[in-house]
Each structure stands twice: as C-alpha cells, then as structure tokens.
Enzyme design. Structure first.
Site, PDB file in Angstrom:
ATOM      1  N   LYS A 153     -29.557   1.673   3.730  1.00 26.34           N
ATOM      2  CA  LYS A 153     -28.890   1.194   4.818  1.00 26.34           C
ATOM      3  C   LYS A 153     -27.878   0.099   4.228  1.00 26.34           C
ATOM      4  O   LYS A 153     -26.596  -0.060   4.655  1.00 26.34           O
ATOM      5  CB  LYS A 153     -29.559   0.655   6.111  1.00 26.34           C
ATOM      6  CG  LYS A 153     -28.816  -0.154   7.140  1.00 26.34           C
ATOM      7  CD  LYS A 153     -27.973   0.577   8.055  1.00 26.34           C
ATOM      8  CE  LYS A 153     -26.995   0.075   8.890  1.00 26.34           C
ATOM      9  NZ  LYS A 153     -26.331   0.400   9.895  1.00 26.34           N
ATOM     10  N   LYS A 206     -24.027 -10.319   9.223  1.00 27.95           N
ATOM     11  CA  LYS A 206     -25.678 -10.297   9.039  1.00 27.95           C
ATOM     12  C   LYS A 206     -26.189  -9.182   7.965  1.00 27.95           C
ATOM     13  O   LYS A 206     -26.910  -9.641   6.951  1.00 27.95           O
ATOM     14  CB  LYS A 206     -26.341 -10.031  10.362  1.00 27.95           C
ATOM     15  CG  LYS A 206     -27.924  -9.837  10.330  1.00 27.95           C
ATOM     16  CD  LYS A 206     -28.490  -8.987  11.414  1.00 27.95           C
ATOM     17  CE  LYS A 206     -27.982  -7.485  11.741  1.00 27.95           C
ATOM     18  NZ  LYS A 206     -28.861  -6.569  11.558  1.00 27.95           N
TER      19      LYS A 206
HETATM   20  P1  NAP Z   1     -27.970  -5.634  20.864  1.00 28.18           P
HETATM   21  O1  NAP Z   1     -27.270  -4.889  21.993  1.00 28.18           O
HETATM   22  O2  NAP Z   1     -27.582  -7.237  20.663  1.00 28.18           O
HETATM   23  O3  NAP Z   1     -29.713  -5.733  21.223  1.00 28.18           O
HETATM   24  C1  NAP Z   1     -30.639  -6.421  20.587  1.00 28.18           C
HETATM   25  C2  NAP Z   1     -31.977  -6.136  21.096  1.00 28.18           C
HETATM   26  O4  NAP Z   1     -32.936  -6.736  20.431  1.00 28.18           O
HETATM   27  C3  NAP Z   1     -32.051  -6.545  22.934  1.00 28.18           C
HETATM   28  O5  NAP Z   1     -32.990  -5.564  23.535  1.00 28.18           O
HETATM   29  C4  NAP Z   1     -32.628  -7.877  22.649  1.00 28.18           C
HETATM   30  O6  NAP Z   1     -33.242  -8.496  23.759  1.00 28.18           O
HETATM   31  C5  NAP Z   1     -33.558  -7.735  21.515  1.00 28.18           C
HETATM   32  N1  NAP Z   1     -33.876  -9.070  20.782  1.00 28.18           N
HETATM   33  C6  NAP Z   1     -33.347  -9.707  20.025  1.00 28.18           C
HETATM   34  N2  NAP Z   1     -34.022 -10.694  19.513  1.00 28.18           N
HETATM   35  C7  NAP Z   1     -35.024 -10.652  20.083  1.00 28.18           C
HETATM   36  C8  NAP Z   1     -36.339 -11.359  20.086  1.00 28.18           C
HETATM   37  N3  NAP Z   1     -36.337 -12.456  19.198  1.00 28.18           N
HETATM   38  N4  NAP Z   1     -37.165 -11.182  20.774  1.00 28.18           N
HETATM   39  C9  NAP Z   1     -37.365  -9.964  21.595  1.00 28.18           C
HETATM   40  N5  NAP Z   1     -36.313  -9.094  21.685  1.00 28.18           N
HETATM   41  C10 NAP Z   1     -35.126  -9.608  20.979  1.00 28.18           C
HETATM   42  O7  NAP Z   1     -27.943  -5.042  19.453  1.00 28.18           O
HETATM   43  P2  NAP Z   1     -27.870  -3.716  18.925  1.00 28.18           P
HETATM   44  O8  NAP Z   1     -26.394  -3.371  18.534  1.00 28.18           O
HETATM   45  O9  NAP Z   1     -28.571  -2.546  19.907  1.00 28.18           O
HETATM   46  O10 NAP Z   1     -28.420  -3.777  17.536  1.00 28.18           O
HETATM   47  C11 NAP Z   1     -30.156  -3.593  17.147  1.00 28.18           C
HETATM   48  C12 NAP Z   1     -30.326  -3.413  15.647  1.00 28.18           C
HETATM   49  O11 NAP Z   1     -29.701  -2.155  15.519  1.00 28.18           O
HETATM   50  C13 NAP Z   1     -29.683  -4.583  14.803  1.00 28.18           C
HETATM   51  O12 NAP Z   1     -30.243  -4.745  13.894  1.00 28.18           O
HETATM   52  C14 NAP Z   1     -28.166  -3.713  14.333  1.00 28.18           C
HETATM   53  O13 NAP Z   1     -27.788  -4.226  13.151  1.00 28.18           O
HETATM   54  C15 NAP Z   1     -28.735  -2.408  14.298  1.00 28.18           C
HETATM   55  N6  NAP Z   1     -27.522  -1.556  14.352  1.00 28.18           N
HETATM   56  C16 NAP Z   1     -26.437  -1.573  15.526  1.00 28.18           C
HETATM   57  C17 NAP Z   1     -25.467  -0.609  15.338  1.00 28.18           C
HETATM   58  C18 NAP Z   1     -24.392  -0.860  16.526  1.00 28.18           C
HETATM   59  O14 NAP Z   1     -23.445  -0.032  16.441  1.00 28.18           O
HETATM   60  N7  NAP Z   1     -24.731  -1.628  17.632  1.00 28.18           N
HETATM   61  C19 NAP Z   1     -25.244   0.205  14.413  1.00 28.18           C
HETATM   62  C20 NAP Z   1     -26.393   0.543  13.551  1.00 28.18           C
HETATM   63  C21 NAP Z   1     -27.485  -0.562  13.414  1.00 28.18           C
HETATM   64  P3  NAP Z   1     -32.651  -9.183  25.048  1.00 28.18           P
HETATM   65  O15 NAP Z   1     -31.980  -8.001  25.975  1.00 28.18           O
HETATM   66  O16 NAP Z   1     -33.570 -10.089  25.786  1.00 28.18           O
HETATM   67  O17 NAP Z   1     -31.327  -9.798  24.498  1.00 28.18           O
END
Ligand code: NAP
Length: 293
Positions: free
Chosen positions: A173, A241
């Site tokens: 990745k 990040k």
């Molecule tokens: P997001 O919408 O910000 O969601 C993050 C999730 O993680 C939420 O459910 C959040 O809970 C939870 N979380 C974060 N910190 C936590 C903690 N300390 N304890 C418990 N729950 C926690 O982010 P996302 O876009 O889905 O991304 C998630 C991952 O996928 C990341 O590593 C990102 O780099 C990767 N990713 C994202 C994309 C994209 O296009 N968005 C593409 C590829 C990969 P709450 O609801 O309580 O905040």
C-alpha cells in the site's frame, strides 16, 4: 460448510459500505463503532451491534478493523476492551486500515500468544470503491489465513493480491501511495504549465490521457483541478499520514525517496494554507502559487 461469523470495528467512510457489502453477501455480522449512531445505519436481520471491540471478537471467527492510524489500531486491538480481550483461539484479525508495517508485525506477535493470527490488508479505491465493492486489497499474512478470509475480500474488492508475510500488505500500500502522490505532482505541474502557456488545460488532458502519459490521477483528478473542484475523495491529511509512513519505512530500508519527500513538503504547504481536509488534488494550488498563477 457454515460461513465464518464476521466482526467489524470502525464504520467510517470506508468501513460502513464495506460492512454493508459483507452483509449483502450473506455474512452474519457483529459491528462496533466508537461514536454511537453510525452502526445503526447498517440495517438487517444478520447484523448485531456490540458495545466494544472485545464483544465483537467474542462473537466472531474473523474480525475486521478499519480505523484511522497506527495508535488507533493499537487502541481497538490491544487497549482496554480491545479485540485481544475477547478473541477466541483460531480466530483471525484482518486489519484493513493503512498503518505502519512494524505495528502490524507487533500486533501479530501479541495475537500469536492467543493462538490467533493477523492478516494486514489495506485497500485502495476510495469511498467509491468501498461502496461498489471494487476495492484493490493487498494482503500480508500466512497463506492459509489469507485463503480463509478470501471470501470476505471477494465481497468487498475486485483486485485481491497476496503479498507475502504480515506487514507486506502495508508495504505494498505504501508503494501505491508513492505512485499516486508523485503522479499527482506531475499532473499538477502539467495542468499549471498548460494554463500558463495559454493552452486549454481540459483539451490538453483529453489529448494526452489516452497515450503514454495516461493515469488514474490524470483522468480523475486532472479535470477536478481544471474545474476548481477540491472536495475530498481522499483528504490531504490522510495522504500526509501515509507519506509519513512511506518516509519512515524508506529511512529504515535506506531508500532515496526524493520525489515522495518533495510531495510531502508541498502537502505541508497545502495544510498550512488550510487545505488539510481538501482532496489531494488541492496540491495543484501549491504549484500555482509557486508559479504566480
Ligand atoms: P474515517 O471516515 O475518518 O473513519 C475512521 C473510523 O475509525 C471511524 O469509524 C472512527 O470512529 C474509527 N476510529 C478512529 N480512531 C479510533 C480509535 N482510537 N478508537 C476507536 N475507533 C476509532 O476514515 P476512513 O476514510 O474510513 O479511513 C479508514 C482507514 O482507511 C484509514 O487508515 C485510511 O487511511 C484508509 N483508507 C481510506 C481511504 C479513503 O478514500 N477514505 C482509501 C484507502 C484507505 P468514530 O466514528 O468514533 O470517529
């Protein structure tokens, strides 16, 4: 053969549609999200809402986590009421967040003490790929664990690749993020170059996208730069990040990541200008500023 029971922790932009696709494929799900309310958006007779990651693990054969960063995965897996407190011998944890490969290896060691294993399986394809079930999934771990979780991957993704031992999913990745970010810099420079030389940038993109210069970044983000659409598909803060993880792993391996380092600095400038929550295509604004556009 009965299907493995699946646990899901982290129902964010990516997690929510991924869990929905698993439910659609017929998996029985136990889900948890830190902030209440998100889980309720998943409806169905085969979905149960748990009160902690430990409770998710108690009810599941395979537990998926997709949260933000390395400390967050450590918190939901190894912290109080974490997955490790409820996981049963023989279960598999699949972490689909993008985090440090070294942290994945450490978590795997902890899980082995419980006779469990880890598959690190970060994804590419954004929220659209998560919704459509067309994600690219790059997985590291024991091959027999990978084969057991493959039916879940097939419900969430299209290009599914086994990359070797634990940590190799994350390393793959990070290669993806080097390619994506350096290519986006080239797109930003080309669009700015076109504009300053009096070309119509949209015509320029149309002319070159089908040739050797074609790329996903050019075809999807190039037109957004031209249209001044900086809404996030993937946010600059999240890319930073990932680039931090890239540069850290590069330092450890002794790799000269000059171009990725440069894009990281340009993204620092975008963040300083208040564009951290903008889409990565806002990188073009940094190049425009340097070029007095
Ligand atoms: P997001 O919408 O910000 O969601 C993050 C999730 O993680 C939420 O459910 C959040 O809970 C939870 N979380 C974060 N910190 C936590 C903690 N300390 N304890 C418990 N729950 C926690 O982010 P996302 O876009 O889905 O991304 C998630 C991952 O996928 C990341 O590593 C990102 O780099 C990767 N990713 C994202 C994309 C994209 O296009 N968005 C593409 C590829 C990969 P709450 O609801 O309580 O905040």
């Amino acid at each position: 053969m009965t299907k493995d029971k699946v646990g899901f922790v982290g129902l964010g932009i990516m997690g929510l549609p991924m869990a929905a696709n698993l439910a659609k494929a017929g998996f029985e799900l136990t889900v948890y999200n830190r902030t209440p309310g998100r889980a309720e958006q998943l409806e169905g007779p085969t979905i149960r809402i748990a009160q902690s990651p430990a409770e998710v693990a108690e009810a599941s054969d395979i537990i998926i986590t997709i949260v933000s960063d390395s400390p967050d995965v450590e918190a939901v897996v190894l912290g109080p009421n974490g997955v490790i407190e409820g996981i049963r011998p023989g279960s598999i944890l699949v972490d689909m967040s993008t985090i440090s490969p070294a942290v994945e290896r450490r978590i795997d060691q902890e899980l082995q003490g419980k006779s469990c294993s880890l598959v690190d399986a970060p994804v590419s394809g954004g929220d659209i790929g998560a919704i459509k079930g067309t994600l690219a999934i790059m997985a590291g771990g024991e091959r027999k664990s990978f084969e057991r979780v493959l039916p879940l991957f097939e419900a969430m993704g299209k290009t599914i690749t086994y990359c070797g031992p634990v940590g190799n999913g994350q390393l793959t990745k990070l290669c993806n993020q080097v390619l994506v970010s350096v290519n986006l810099l080239a797109v930003s420079e080309a669009v700015t170059f076109a504009r300053k030389n009096g070309l119509d940038p949209a015509t320029m993109i149309q002319a070159v996208a089908g040739g050797a210069a074609g790329s996903w970044q050019l075809s999807n983000l190039g037109p957004k730069i031209v249209d001044r659409d900086f809404a996030p598909g993937f946010m600059i803060d999240l890319m930073q990040k990932d680039l931090r993880l890239v540069l850290e792993a590069g330092d450890q391996a002794g790799v000269a990541l000059a171009a990725a380092g440069l894009v990281h600095q340009f993204f620092n400038s975008a963040q300083a200008a208040g564009d951290g929550r903008a889409g990565t295509q806002a990188l073009a604004k940094v190049i425009e500023k340097l070029s007095a556009v």
